[in-house]
Design a protein around this motif. Sequence first.
Motif, PDB file in Angstrom:
ATOM      1  N   VAL A  25      -2.323  -5.443 -20.219  1.00  0.00           N
ATOM      2  CA  VAL A  25      -0.956  -5.068 -20.638  1.00  0.00           C
ATOM      3  C   VAL A  25      -0.432  -3.919 -19.764  1.00  0.00           C
ATOM      4  O   VAL A  25      -1.210  -3.239 -19.095  1.00  0.00           O
ATOM      5  N   LYS A  26       0.901  -3.738 -19.801  1.00  0.00           N
ATOM      6  CA  LYS A  26       1.514  -2.739 -18.905  1.00  0.00           C
ATOM      7  C   LYS A  26       1.464  -1.319 -19.494  1.00  0.00           C
ATOM      8  O   LYS A  26       1.568  -0.346 -18.774  1.00  0.00           O
ATOM      9  N   ALA A  27       1.323  -1.201 -20.802  1.00  0.00           N
ATOM     10  CA  ALA A  27       1.380   0.122 -21.449  1.00  0.00           C
ATOM     11  C   ALA A  27       0.172   0.988 -21.075  1.00  0.00           C
ATOM     12  O   ALA A  27      -0.875   0.476 -20.669  1.00  0.00           O
ATOM     13  N   ASN A  28       0.331   2.306 -21.232  1.00  0.00           N
ATOM     14  CA  ASN A  28      -0.825   3.214 -21.123  1.00  0.00           C
ATOM     15  C   ASN A  28      -1.691   3.005 -22.365  1.00  0.00           C
ATOM     16  O   ASN A  28      -1.174   2.957 -23.477  1.00  0.00           O
ATOM     17  N   ILE A  29      -2.998   2.933 -22.166  1.00  0.00           N
ATOM     18  CA  ILE A  29      -3.928   2.716 -23.285  1.00  0.00           C
ATOM     19  C   ILE A  29      -4.753   3.991 -23.484  1.00  0.00           C
ATOM     20  O   ILE A  29      -5.318   4.540 -22.527  1.00  0.00           O
ATOM     21  N   ILE A  30      -4.843   4.419 -24.738  1.00  0.00           N
ATOM     22  CA  ILE A  30      -5.655   5.600 -25.075  1.00  0.00           C
ATOM     23  C   ILE A  30      -6.710   5.158 -26.086  1.00  0.00           C
ATOM     24  O   ILE A  30      -6.364   4.641 -27.156  1.00  0.00           O
ATOM     25  N   ASN A  31      -7.956   5.381 -25.738  1.00  0.00           N
ATOM     26  CA  ASN A  31      -9.069   4.995 -26.606  1.00  0.00           C
ATOM     27  C   ASN A  31      -9.223   6.021 -27.736  1.00  0.00           C
ATOM     28  O   ASN A  31      -9.560   7.183 -27.490  1.00  0.00           O
ATOM     29  N   ALA A  32      -9.007   5.565 -28.973  1.00  0.00           N
ATOM     30  CA  ALA A  32      -9.194   6.443 -30.146  1.00  0.00           C
ATOM     31  C   ALA A  32     -10.510   6.116 -30.850  1.00  0.00           C
ATOM     32  O   ALA A  32     -10.679   6.430 -32.033  1.00  0.00           O
ATOM     33  N   MET A  80      -4.427   9.405 -13.611  1.00  0.00           N
ATOM     34  CA  MET A  80      -4.783   8.966 -14.974  1.00  0.00           C
ATOM     35  C   MET A  80      -3.687   8.079 -15.546  1.00  0.00           C
ATOM     36  O   MET A  80      -2.630   8.567 -15.892  1.00  0.00           O
ATOM     37  N   ARG A  81      -3.945   6.742 -15.597  1.00  0.00           N
ATOM     38  CA  ARG A  81      -2.956   5.855 -16.230  1.00  0.00           C
ATOM     39  C   ARG A  81      -3.344   5.577 -17.685  1.00  0.00           C
ATOM     40  O   ARG A  81      -2.490   5.365 -18.541  1.00  0.00           O
ATOM     41  N   HIS A  82      -4.650   5.549 -17.919  1.00  0.00           N
ATOM     42  CA  HIS A  82      -5.179   5.314 -19.266  1.00  0.00           C
ATOM     43  C   HIS A  82      -6.213   6.399 -19.573  1.00  0.00           C
ATOM     44  O   HIS A  82      -6.752   7.014 -18.653  1.00  0.00           O
ATOM     45  N   LEU A  83      -6.543   6.575 -20.860  1.00  0.00           N
ATOM     46  CA  LEU A  83      -7.731   7.368 -21.211  1.00  0.00           C
ATOM     47  C   LEU A  83      -8.673   6.416 -21.941  1.00  0.00           C
ATOM     48  O   LEU A  83      -8.504   6.154 -23.136  1.00  0.00           O
ATOM     49  N   LEU A  84      -9.640   5.892 -21.187  1.00  0.00           N
ATOM     50  CA  LEU A  84     -10.551   4.893 -21.761  1.00  0.00           C
ATOM     51  C   LEU A  84     -11.871   5.523 -22.187  1.00  0.00           C
ATOM     52  O   LEU A  84     -12.486   5.081 -23.161  1.00  0.00           O
ATOM     53  N   GLY A  85     -12.319   6.529 -21.462  1.00  0.00           N
ATOM     54  CA  GLY A  85     -13.584   7.179 -21.804  1.00  0.00           C
ATOM     55  C   GLY A  85     -13.748   8.439 -20.994  1.00  0.00           C
ATOM     56  O   GLY A  85     -13.050   8.648 -19.994  1.00  0.00           O
ATOM     57  N   ILE A  86     -14.703   9.285 -21.418  1.00  0.00           N
ATOM     58  CA  ILE A  86     -14.996  10.514 -20.668  1.00  0.00           C
ATOM     59  C   ILE A  86     -15.745  10.154 -19.383  1.00  0.00           C
ATOM     60  O   ILE A  86     -15.610  10.825 -18.366  1.00  0.00           O
ATOM     61  N   LYS A  87     -16.509   9.052 -19.421  1.00  0.00           N
ATOM     62  CA  LYS A  87     -17.299   8.653 -18.255  1.00  0.00           C
ATOM     63  C   LYS A  87     -16.417   8.530 -17.014  1.00  0.00           C
ATOM     64  O   LYS A  87     -16.840   8.849 -15.905  1.00  0.00           O
ATOM     65  N   GLU A  88     -15.176   8.056 -17.205  1.00  0.00           N
ATOM     66  CA  GLU A  88     -14.277   7.820 -16.062  1.00  0.00           C
ATOM     67  C   GLU A  88     -13.583   9.095 -15.578  1.00  0.00           C
ATOM     68  O   GLU A  88     -12.894   9.067 -14.562  1.00  0.00           O
ATOM     69  N   LEU A  89     -13.713  10.213 -16.307  1.00  0.00           N
ATOM     70  CA  LEU A  89     -12.985  11.440 -15.934  1.00  0.00           C
ATOM     71  C   LEU A  89     -13.839  12.336 -15.042  1.00  0.00           C
ATOM     72  O   LEU A  89     -15.063  12.399 -15.203  1.00  0.00           O
ATOM     73  N   ARG A 136      -4.675  16.271 -28.066  1.00  0.00           N
ATOM     74  CA  ARG A 136      -4.024  14.935 -27.962  1.00  0.00           C
ATOM     75  C   ARG A 136      -2.627  15.067 -27.352  1.00  0.00           C
ATOM     76  O   ARG A 136      -2.176  14.183 -26.626  1.00  0.00           O
ATOM     77  N   MET A 137      -1.953  16.179 -27.624  1.00  0.00           N
ATOM     78  CA  MET A 137      -0.671  16.434 -26.939  1.00  0.00           C
ATOM     79  C   MET A 137      -0.896  16.482 -25.426  1.00  0.00           C
ATOM     80  O   MET A 137      -0.122  15.904 -24.652  1.00  0.00           O
ATOM     81  N   ALA A 138      -1.959  17.150 -24.998  1.00  0.00           N
ATOM     82  CA  ALA A 138      -2.245  17.275 -23.559  1.00  0.00           C
ATOM     83  C   ALA A 138      -2.511  15.903 -22.934  1.00  0.00           C
ATOM     84  O   ALA A 138      -2.014  15.596 -21.848  1.00  0.00           O
ATOM     85  N   VAL A 139      -3.273  15.074 -23.631  1.00  0.00           N
ATOM     86  CA  VAL A 139      -3.588  13.733 -23.105  1.00  0.00           C
ATOM     87  C   VAL A 139      -2.300  12.911 -22.965  1.00  0.00           C
ATOM     88  O   VAL A 139      -2.029  12.323 -21.907  1.00  0.00           O
ATOM     89  N   LEU A 140      -1.488  12.886 -24.012  1.00  0.00           N
ATOM     90  CA  LEU A 140      -0.250  12.087 -23.991  1.00  0.00           C
ATOM     91  C   LEU A 140       0.697  12.608 -22.907  1.00  0.00           C
ATOM     92  O   LEU A 140       1.327  11.831 -22.188  1.00  0.00           O
ATOM     93  N   TYR A 141       0.778  13.925 -22.783  1.00  0.00           N
ATOM     94  CA  TYR A 141       1.677  14.551 -21.805  1.00  0.00           C
ATOM     95  C   TYR A 141       1.298  14.128 -20.383  1.00  0.00           C
ATOM     96  O   TYR A 141       2.154  13.732 -19.591  1.00  0.00           O
ATOM     97  N   HIS A 142      -0.001  14.184 -20.054  1.00  0.00           N
ATOM     98  CA  HIS A 142      -0.415  13.835 -18.680  1.00  0.00           C
ATOM     99  C   HIS A 142      -0.284  12.346 -18.409  1.00  0.00           C
ATOM    100  O   HIS A 142       0.042  11.943 -17.296  1.00  0.00           O
ATOM    101  N   LEU A 143      -0.541  11.511 -19.426  1.00  0.00           N
ATOM    102  CA  LEU A 143      -0.355  10.064 -19.210  1.00  0.00           C
ATOM    103  C   LEU A 143       1.123   9.743 -19.000  1.00  0.00           C
ATOM    104  O   LEU A 143       1.465   8.917 -18.146  1.00  0.00           O
ATOM    105  N   ALA A 144       1.993  10.409 -19.740  1.00  0.00           N
ATOM    106  CA  ALA A 144       3.440  10.173 -19.598  1.00  0.00           C
ATOM    107  C   ALA A 144       3.916  10.617 -18.215  1.00  0.00           C
ATOM    108  O   ALA A 144       4.781   9.980 -17.600  1.00  0.00           O
ATOM    109  N   GLU A 145       3.321  11.708 -17.719  1.00  0.00           N
ATOM    110  CA  GLU A 145       3.672  12.229 -16.391  1.00  0.00           C
ATOM    111  C   GLU A 145       3.447  11.187 -15.298  1.00  0.00           C
ATOM    112  O   GLU A 145       4.168  11.143 -14.311  1.00  0.00           O
ATOM    113  N   ASN A 146       2.399  10.375 -15.486  1.00  0.00           N
ATOM    114  CA  ASN A 146       2.007   9.408 -14.456  1.00  0.00           C
ATOM    115  C   ASN A 146       2.583   8.017 -14.680  1.00  0.00           C
ATOM    116  O   ASN A 146       2.122   7.064 -14.089  1.00  0.00           O
TER     117      ASN A 146
END
Length: 302
Positions: free
Chosen positions: A118-125, A1-10, A291-301
């Motif tokens: 872009v190089k950053a992790n993207i999270i869809n809000a 998981m580099r980004h969280l773009l949608g549930i469809k991709e999970l 949201r803590m869980a999402v940010l934590y796992h994206l940071a891990e990767n």
Amino acid sequence: MRHLLGIKELSAEQIEMLLNTATNFKEVINRPIKKVPSLRDITIANVFFENSTRTRLSFELAEKRLSADTLNFAASNSSVKKGETLLDTVENILAMKVDMVVIRHASVGVPHFLAKRVKANIINAGDGTHEHPTQALLDAFSVRERLGEIAGKRIAIIGDILHSRVGMSDIFLFQKMGAEVMVCGPSTLIPKHIDALGVKVSHNVREALEWCDVANVLRIQLERQQIKYFPSLREYSLYFGINKAMLDSLSKPIVIMHPGPINRGIELSSDAADSEHSIILDQVENGVAVRMAVLYHLAENR
Ligand code: CP
């Protein structure tokens, strides 16, 4: 998981992992000292091109609880008003050594557009009428917390399905986790061929309430409606509004959710929204841990 773009991709496994991590973070944020150092080397920009109360504050608090540095950008008081493009805006924010971008935008696909450029992790809000993945994750977390598990449960999504990114993300998520999903509303507010997603369709709110274990009641999104989809709000409320007397008269228990903001007295009466059936404020509380869980796992990767 580099980004969280949608549930469809999970995958179901990724969703399960995020919900389990959120359970641990919920324990953390109920301690007297609510902070952990997990993201102390990470900087996150919350970039909001649309209004928000819950999602923006919840991301900001999640970032602070994880010890990240945070920046808050609202398009309404920014140089977007002077004509700066979306990509220039985000590239300029990233030039300040920002690692992750939480983005809300009225246009479908903006998070995917940025993730490719872009190089950053993207999270869809929340992108237009498309997806709102962290809302669906906190909805699932809240159902699991109240009912023990999601598999085998019946979830009715009631209201303005046509304009709802929450509805779409919830359909993907609850189905992936083994629940049955029904959508209910006036035919003008239900996308044609939605049954191809494997959901049941009803136009009778009483039937939907009798069928389900959980009703997720959606807001009528007047700001996205260019034409009239029903004669008046009064008429909508008469045929599709939910009140406490209806909930109390059901032959079994029911859980009421709403992503907020509530149009009190239109899709949901105050006595239903504030009743023992409702877990609406639990959803808001759980949003921080999720949201803590999402940010934590994206940071891990990273
Ligand atoms: N549920 C939700 O997205 O609410 P906000 O628009 O207030 O963020």
